[in-house]
Design a protein around this motif. Structure first.
Motif, PDB file in Angstrom:
ATOM      1  N   LEU A   1     -56.350 -28.896 -18.197  1.00  0.00           N
ATOM      2  CA  LEU A   1     -55.807 -30.076 -18.872  1.00  0.00           C
ATOM      3  C   LEU A   1     -56.613 -30.374 -20.136  1.00  0.00           C
ATOM      4  O   LEU A   1     -56.049 -30.649 -21.192  1.00  0.00           O
ATOM      5  CB  LEU A   1     -55.822 -31.280 -17.919  1.00  0.00           C
ATOM      6  CG  LEU A   1     -55.194 -32.551 -18.460  1.00  0.00           C
ATOM      7  CD1 LEU A   1     -53.727 -32.338 -18.831  1.00  0.00           C
ATOM      8  CD2 LEU A   1     -55.317 -33.688 -17.454  1.00  0.00           C
ATOM      9  N   LYS A   2     -57.942 -30.266 -20.032  1.00  0.00           N
ATOM     10  CA  LYS A   2     -58.797 -30.491 -21.210  1.00  0.00           C
ATOM     11  C   LYS A   2     -58.482 -29.474 -22.298  1.00  0.00           C
ATOM     12  O   LYS A   2     -58.381 -29.815 -23.474  1.00  0.00           O
ATOM     13  CB  LYS A   2     -60.277 -30.379 -20.820  1.00  0.00           C
ATOM     14  CG  LYS A   2     -60.787 -31.586 -20.061  1.00  0.00           C
ATOM     15  CD  LYS A   2     -62.254 -31.385 -19.701  1.00  0.00           C
ATOM     16  CE  LYS A   2     -62.699 -32.414 -18.672  1.00  0.00           C
ATOM     17  NZ  LYS A   2     -64.006 -32.120 -18.115  1.00  0.00           N
ATOM     18  N   PHE A   3     -58.325 -28.228 -21.883  1.00  0.00           N
ATOM     19  CA  PHE A   3     -57.997 -27.162 -22.833  1.00  0.00           C
ATOM     20  C   PHE A   3     -56.666 -27.458 -23.530  1.00  0.00           C
ATOM     21  O   PHE A   3     -56.553 -27.361 -24.752  1.00  0.00           O
ATOM     22  CB  PHE A   3     -57.936 -25.815 -22.100  1.00  0.00           C
ATOM     23  CG  PHE A   3     -57.534 -24.669 -22.962  1.00  0.00           C
ATOM     24  CD1 PHE A   3     -58.461 -24.017 -23.761  1.00  0.00           C
ATOM     25  CD2 PHE A   3     -56.206 -24.248 -22.991  1.00  0.00           C
ATOM     26  CE1 PHE A   3     -58.078 -22.963 -24.571  1.00  0.00           C
ATOM     27  CE2 PHE A   3     -55.817 -23.188 -23.802  1.00  0.00           C
ATOM     28  CZ  PHE A   3     -56.754 -22.545 -24.586  1.00  0.00           C
ATOM     29  N   SER A   4     -55.673 -27.836 -22.726  1.00  0.00           N
ATOM     30  CA  SER A   4     -54.342 -28.118 -23.285  1.00  0.00           C
ATOM     31  C   SER A   4     -54.405 -29.299 -24.252  1.00  0.00           C
ATOM     32  O   SER A   4     -53.809 -29.266 -25.333  1.00  0.00           O
ATOM     33  CB  SER A   4     -53.352 -28.457 -22.169  1.00  0.00           C
ATOM     34  OG  SER A   4     -53.273 -27.404 -21.261  1.00  0.00           O
ATOM     35  N   PHE A   5     -55.119 -30.341 -23.851  1.00  0.00           N
ATOM     36  CA  PHE A   5     -55.226 -31.540 -24.678  1.00  0.00           C
ATOM     37  C   PHE A   5     -55.873 -31.197 -26.021  1.00  0.00           C
ATOM     38  O   PHE A   5     -55.407 -31.597 -27.084  1.00  0.00           O
ATOM     39  CB  PHE A   5     -56.042 -32.608 -23.940  1.00  0.00           C
ATOM     40  CG  PHE A   5     -56.141 -33.912 -24.665  1.00  0.00           C
ATOM     41  CD1 PHE A   5     -55.110 -34.835 -24.586  1.00  0.00           C
ATOM     42  CD2 PHE A   5     -57.263 -34.224 -25.422  1.00  0.00           C
ATOM     43  CE1 PHE A   5     -55.190 -36.044 -25.257  1.00  0.00           C
ATOM     44  CE2 PHE A   5     -57.348 -35.431 -26.097  1.00  0.00           C
ATOM     45  CZ  PHE A   5     -56.313 -36.342 -26.010  1.00  0.00           C
TER      46      PHE A   5
ATOM     47  N   SER B   1     -47.744 -29.798 -20.484  1.00  0.00           N
ATOM     48  CA  SER B   1     -46.755 -30.867 -20.385  1.00  0.00           C
ATOM     49  C   SER B   1     -47.429 -32.191 -20.001  1.00  0.00           C
ATOM     50  O   SER B   1     -47.090 -33.258 -20.528  1.00  0.00           O
ATOM     51  CB  SER B   1     -45.690 -30.458 -19.367  1.00  0.00           C
ATOM     52  OG  SER B   1     -45.162 -31.542 -18.689  1.00  0.00           O
ATOM     53  N   ILE B   2     -48.418 -32.119 -19.119  1.00  0.00           N
ATOM     54  CA  ILE B   2     -49.163 -33.322 -18.726  1.00  0.00           C
ATOM     55  C   ILE B   2     -49.933 -33.859 -19.943  1.00  0.00           C
ATOM     56  O   ILE B   2     -49.944 -35.067 -20.206  1.00  0.00           O
ATOM     57  CB  ILE B   2     -50.156 -32.989 -17.577  1.00  0.00           C
ATOM     58  CG1 ILE B   2     -49.412 -32.444 -16.350  1.00  0.00           C
ATOM     59  CG2 ILE B   2     -51.018 -34.203 -17.226  1.00  0.00           C
ATOM     60  CD1 ILE B   2     -48.583 -33.424 -15.605  1.00  0.00           C
ATOM     61  N   ALA B   3     -50.556 -32.940 -20.721  1.00  0.00           N
ATOM     62  CA  ALA B   3     -51.303 -33.353 -21.915  1.00  0.00           C
ATOM     63  C   ALA B   3     -50.376 -34.053 -22.914  1.00  0.00           C
ATOM     64  O   ALA B   3     -50.744 -35.054 -23.524  1.00  0.00           O
ATOM     65  CB  ALA B   3     -51.976 -32.142 -22.561  1.00  0.00           C
ATOM     66  N   GLN B   4     -49.157 -33.532 -23.064  1.00  0.00           N
ATOM     67  CA  GLN B   4     -48.194 -34.168 -23.979  1.00  0.00           C
ATOM     68  C   GLN B   4     -47.863 -35.584 -23.532  1.00  0.00           C
ATOM     69  O   GLN B   4     -47.738 -36.492 -24.344  1.00  0.00           O
ATOM     70  CB  GLN B   4     -46.900 -33.351 -24.031  1.00  0.00           C
ATOM     71  CG  GLN B   4     -46.991 -32.202 -25.011  1.00  0.00           C
ATOM     72  CD  GLN B   4     -45.701 -31.416 -25.071  1.00  0.00           C
ATOM     73  OE1 GLN B   4     -44.849 -31.521 -24.189  1.00  0.00           O
ATOM     74  NE2 GLN B   4     -45.562 -30.598 -26.090  1.00  0.00           N
ATOM     75  N   ASN B   5     -47.715 -35.746 -22.225  1.00  0.00           N
ATOM     76  CA  ASN B   5     -47.433 -37.081 -21.699  1.00  0.00           C
ATOM     77  C   ASN B   5     -48.591 -38.037 -21.969  1.00  0.00           C
ATOM     78  O   ASN B   5     -48.382 -39.213 -22.261  1.00  0.00           O
ATOM     79  CB  ASN B   5     -47.156 -37.018 -20.188  1.00  0.00           C
ATOM     80  CG  ASN B   5     -45.722 -36.618 -19.890  1.00  0.00           C
ATOM     81  OD1 ASN B   5     -44.816 -37.435 -19.952  1.00  0.00           O
ATOM     82  ND2 ASN B   5     -45.508 -35.356 -19.591  1.00  0.00           N
ATOM     83  N   ILE B   6     -49.816 -37.540 -21.891  1.00  0.00           N
ATOM     84  CA  ILE B   6     -50.990 -38.375 -22.171  1.00  0.00           C
ATOM     85  C   ILE B   6     -50.977 -38.799 -23.641  1.00  0.00           C
ATOM     86  O   ILE B   6     -51.214 -39.955 -23.980  1.00  0.00           O
ATOM     87  CB  ILE B   6     -52.292 -37.611 -21.829  1.00  0.00           C
ATOM     88  CG1 ILE B   6     -52.372 -37.387 -20.312  1.00  0.00           C
ATOM     89  CG2 ILE B   6     -53.530 -38.367 -22.340  1.00  0.00           C
ATOM     90  CD1 ILE B   6     -53.496 -36.480 -19.866  1.00  0.00           C
TER      91      ILE B   6
END
Lengths: 139, 221
Positions: free
Chosen positions: A64-68, A25-30
């Motif tokens: 986070l890196k993985f998700s992004f 969800s944080i990655a989506q926001n980025i």
């Protein structure tokens, strides 16, 4: 609303799209912040996104890196790398005036143990900058 | 290579929606509590005891957040308190836009206290402002005394800590003073309550304090 009329279940598509596990969800926001700043035709040129993560922001940089990477892999943002910068948890003591750091998030002066402190850093979760490769020269 | 400076909070969209929710609550004079804890700490039981205590003297409405099922909403509805269930379908926390959607289905007129029971999770809900006046964290004695050190974010952002299942202390490996001091190391301003939903110990004390917050509007932001 009347008592008993309680089953307003939220199963909408917008919900499915927007609520996911934490770092995802944080990655989506980025990615949304990139969308707002960079026109879509330039996405291929985005080489890096720099993010500041505070020690007590509750974010695992590798997740986070993985998700992004997982979200951008099949998109025009596939060249973008997420670079994380660790920001220590730093407090200023109003009692002895010193500034100390700890990685545990203790709201306490590292020198005199006073709890009359001001948090200076360590809670942030910010997109700092986006790096773009210059457009290739037409030969 | 060119660099574009951004300097924006990653969750600013959520924060903006939370600010809008907060404005709605303020304009209706509603005090809002966001209850957070790990799964199984007894949030819903604390909520039930709280509603039993307060529902005759305050107009309370509840928003329930769960990954699946409306079981919690049924428990609240059984007490005659209006409740809306949000099912996140796997999502691990509530976000401000879900609260905004839920508000569309609630008659806010006359409501004094809105309690939002977040998804059971000690990590993610700490990052997402919903527009509440304060967060309340529930930790139970069965979880041990090191929870505040392992999940500091949640304890840092909370105004009060309810230590639940206090009646089980003799049977579990949890040192009450250690639990309290760990929590206060993270957040020295936490109001700490000890409670049991079985014996009802500490429920009145917590409810009286909560009611004071609702009526004094001390936490208005």
């Amino acid at each position: 609303m009347r008592v008993g009329t309680f089953l307003a279940l939220y199963n909408s598509d917008s919900l499915r799209k927007s609520i996911v596990m934490h770092e995802l969800s944080i990655a989506q926001n980025i990615i949304e912040i990139i969308q707002q700043r960079i026109p879509e035709q330039e996405w291929k040129q985005v080489t890096a996104v720099r993010v500041k993560i505070g020690a007590v922001a509750g974010i695992v940089p590798d997740s986070l890196k993985f998700s992004f990477q997982a979200i951008t892999a099949e998109s025009a943002l596939c060249n973008a790398r997420l670079i994380t910068e660790h920001i220590p948890f730093r407090v200023h003591c109003r009692t002895c005036n010193s500034t100390t750091e700890n990685e545990d998030g203790f709201a306490m002066c590292g020198d005199c143990e006073s709890t009359d402190i001001q948090v200076l850093s360590g809670t942030e979760l910010h997109v700092v900058e986006i790096e773009l490769e210059e457009t290739e020269q037409v030969v | 290579m060119s660099i574009i400076t951004v300097e924006r909070k990653v969750l600013e969209k959520n924060d903006e929606l939370a600010a809008r929710n907060r404005e709605v609550f303020r304009s209706h004079g509603i005090f809002v509590v966001n209850m957070v804890s790990s799964p199984g700490s007894g949030k819903t039981s604390i909520l039930e005891r709280t509603l039993e205590y307060l529902k005759d003297s305050l107009r309370v409405t509840v928003i329930e957040g769960d990954v699946q099922t409306d079981l919690d909403a049924q428990r609240v509805a059984a007490l005659g308190v209006p409740v809306v269930q949000i099912i996140t379908n796997g999502g691990c926390h509530l976000e401000a836009h879900l609260i905004q959607d839920a508000l569309g289905t609630i008659d806010l007129k006359g409501v004094q206290l809105l309690i939002i029971e977040n998804v059971g999770n000690l990590v993610c809900p700490a990052n997402y402002d919903l527009g509440e006046n304060m967060k309340i964290v529930v930790a139970s004695t069965t979880e041990g005394d090191d929870k505040p050190l392992k999940y500091p974010g949640m304890f840092r952002n909370a105004s009060a800590l309810i230590i639940n299942k206090i009646d089980l202390l003799p049977y579990v490996n949890c040192h009450l003073e250690e639990l309290k001091s760990n929590a206060l190391r993270i957040n020295p301003t936490l109001h700490v309550f000890e409670a049991s939903c079985t014996t009802k110990q500490g429920i009145a004390e917590w409810c009286i304090w909560l009611k004071e917050q609702v009526t004094s509007k001390k936490y208005e932001v």
